[in-house]
Design a protein around this motif. Sequence first.
Motif, PDB file in Angstrom:
ATOM      1  N   ASP A  30     -30.993 -28.454 -26.330  1.00  0.00           N
ATOM      2  CA  ASP A  30     -31.256 -29.653 -27.121  1.00  0.00           C
ATOM      3  C   ASP A  30     -30.975 -30.844 -26.230  1.00  0.00           C
ATOM      4  N   LEU A  31     -31.995 -31.605 -25.989  1.00  0.00           N
ATOM      5  CA  LEU A  31     -31.969 -32.621 -24.947  1.00  0.00           C
ATOM      6  C   LEU A  31     -31.981 -34.015 -25.502  1.00  0.00           C
ATOM      7  N   LEU A  32     -31.370 -34.913 -24.757  1.00  0.00           N
ATOM      8  CA  LEU A  32     -31.532 -36.341 -25.016  1.00  0.00           C
ATOM      9  C   LEU A  32     -32.067 -36.956 -23.730  1.00  0.00           C
ATOM     10  N   LEU A  33     -33.256 -37.531 -23.806  1.00  0.00           N
ATOM     11  CA  LEU A  33     -33.849 -38.215 -22.654  1.00  0.00           C
ATOM     12  C   LEU A  33     -33.823 -39.707 -22.902  1.00  0.00           C
ATOM     13  N   LEU A  34     -33.647 -40.472 -21.844  1.00  0.00           N
ATOM     14  CA  LEU A  34     -33.644 -41.931 -21.936  1.00  0.00           C
ATOM     15  C   LEU A  34     -34.803 -42.492 -21.122  1.00  0.00           C
ATOM     16  N   ARG A  35     -35.455 -43.509 -21.693  1.00  0.00           N
ATOM     17  CA  ARG A  35     -36.471 -44.261 -20.946  1.00  0.00           C
ATOM     18  C   ARG A  35     -36.113 -45.731 -21.078  1.00  0.00           C
ATOM     19  N   GLU A  46     -31.791 -37.988 -18.050  1.00  0.00           N
ATOM     20  CA  GLU A  46     -31.493 -36.893 -18.982  1.00  0.00           C
ATOM     21  C   GLU A  46     -29.992 -36.879 -19.216  1.00  0.00           C
ATOM     22  N   CYS A  47     -29.576 -36.932 -20.471  1.00  0.00           N
ATOM     23  CA  CYS A  47     -28.150 -36.819 -20.781  1.00  0.00           C
ATOM     24  C   CYS A  47     -27.808 -35.331 -20.814  1.00  0.00           C
ATOM     25  N   VAL A  48     -26.775 -34.927 -20.066  1.00  0.00           N
ATOM     26  CA  VAL A  48     -26.501 -33.481 -19.955  1.00  0.00           C
ATOM     27  C   VAL A  48     -25.552 -32.942 -21.024  1.00  0.00           C
ATOM     28  N   GLY A 291     -24.846 -27.614 -12.253  1.00  0.00           N
ATOM     29  CA  GLY A 291     -25.987 -27.848 -13.129  1.00  0.00           C
ATOM     30  C   GLY A 291     -25.572 -27.785 -14.581  1.00  0.00           C
ATOM     31  N   MET A 292     -26.414 -28.325 -15.450  1.00  0.00           N
ATOM     32  CA  MET A 292     -26.185 -28.273 -16.903  1.00  0.00           C
ATOM     33  C   MET A 292     -27.492 -27.894 -17.604  1.00  0.00           C
ATOM     34  N   LEU A 293     -28.194 -26.904 -17.027  1.00  0.00           N
ATOM     35  CA  LEU A 293     -29.471 -26.465 -17.591  1.00  0.00           C
ATOM     36  C   LEU A 293     -30.453 -27.631 -17.699  1.00  0.00           C
ATOM     37  N   GLU A 294     -30.479 -28.466 -16.658  1.00  0.00           N
ATOM     38  CA  GLU A 294     -31.338 -29.641 -16.695  1.00  0.00           C
ATOM     39  C   GLU A 294     -32.822 -29.278 -16.705  1.00  0.00           C
ATOM     40  N   THR A 295     -33.597 -30.142 -17.337  1.00  0.00           N
ATOM     41  CA  THR A 295     -35.050 -30.111 -17.152  1.00  0.00           C
ATOM     42  C   THR A 295     -35.346 -30.824 -15.830  1.00  0.00           C
ATOM     43  N   GLY A 296     -36.621 -30.964 -15.524  1.00  0.00           N
ATOM     44  CA  GLY A 296     -37.019 -31.585 -14.257  1.00  0.00           C
ATOM     45  C   GLY A 296     -36.465 -32.987 -14.062  1.00  0.00           C
ATOM     46  N   ILE A 297     -36.210 -33.718 -15.155  1.00  0.00           N
ATOM     47  CA  ILE A 297     -35.705 -35.096 -15.044  1.00  0.00           C
ATOM     48  C   ILE A 297     -34.308 -35.090 -14.412  1.00  0.00           C
ATOM     49  N   GLY A 298     -33.404 -34.298 -14.973  1.00  0.00           N
ATOM     50  CA  GLY A 298     -32.054 -34.234 -14.430  1.00  0.00           C
ATOM     51  C   GLY A 298     -32.009 -33.474 -13.112  1.00  0.00           C
TER      52      GLY A 298
END
Length: 368
Positions: A30-35, A46-48, A291-298
């Motif tokens: 469950d991700l929180l992305l910031l733009r 990406e908030c980890v 790592g914290m299971l990041e997507t490509g952003i993190g």
Amino acid sequence: MKIEGLELRWASLPLVGTFRTSFGSEDRRDLLLLRLVTDQAEGWSECVAMAAPVYSPEYVDAAAHVIEHVLFPEVAALSDPDVHAVSRAMQRFHGHQMAKAALETAFLDAELRSLDLSLARYLGGAVDRVASGVSVGIMDTIPQLLDAVAGYLDQGYVRIKLKIEPGWDVEPVRAVRERFGDAIPLQVDANTAYTVGDARQLAKLDDFDLLLIEQPLPEDDLLGHAQLARQVRTPICLDESITSAKVAADAISLGACSIVNIKPGRVGGYLESRRVHDVCRAHGVPVWCGGMLETGIGRAANLALASLPGFTLPGDTSASDRYYHRDVTEPFTLENGHVRVPTGPGIGVTPVPEILHELTTDTRWLPA
Ligand code: OSB
Ligand code: MG
């Protein structure tokens, strides 16, 4: 730069398989992305924080709340800030390193894009690709574990990290050594699951020539780690305990660790991560990128950090397909055990709009 607003975006991605650690099992991220939108450029981060406070006190909903109600109002009130001003403005608030890291990184990405400078160059990166390890979860059976490790070694990962907990430590390590030999770089991560009273059990791992034992004891137990370090030969590495460059310096001075895992979210961002790197390097302490299971952003930003010269051990900077069938960015791939450091401006990647749209569960626009 003039800040115009911040978009919070929640997304949920299925993992390729269950990832089990001593603190729990995860099937999704469950991700929180910031733009962050400024007058010059947009920045992504990406908030980890995880869905629940099981790795650290932070969790996604709390991070979103503190960003919306505390951190962003403070930052948005700055006139013409640079990243250092943004970082300073958040300092008076205690804790919430993952939330601070996310906001600082979104700003830094926008700033670097406006300067046409990559994060790796900005931080002082020295290489264009980094050696990558893989973190292997706790399994139900040893044969299952051996199959998983065989798969990762086939893909070319240059280091294996086994998650351990009481009841799943010496036997899985022995089995991996017996099956794959003494040459593969191997380490373990307990995520705080032991106490100093387990020193004799942990010392049994000394027979297997491990690179390190990561975070065997609770995060606040620096003295316990120092005591343990005198009772085992395997180097102690800290993850959860290291929340700042100051704590890193203290831990090293106390003899609590001889290796440090750097996670930007855990220490409040990439600027502080570089300070942790610098402190460790000055002490001759090797670091590696967690790592914290990041997507490509993190992941993109972590690769930039991992290109600094003190990162002399392979990180948990695996390819996108370690966790995701479909990443939110163009996927990162493993090439001869290495992953390429992005070279474009800022973090060097952006989400693929259609994929992002599909995975998004909610968005919120916060005007400055
Ligand atoms: O302790 O390093 C850890 C994942 C989530 C939370 C904590 C940890 C981990 C991992 C996997 O070990 C790291 C990764 O591959 O992203
Ligand atoms: Mg860890």
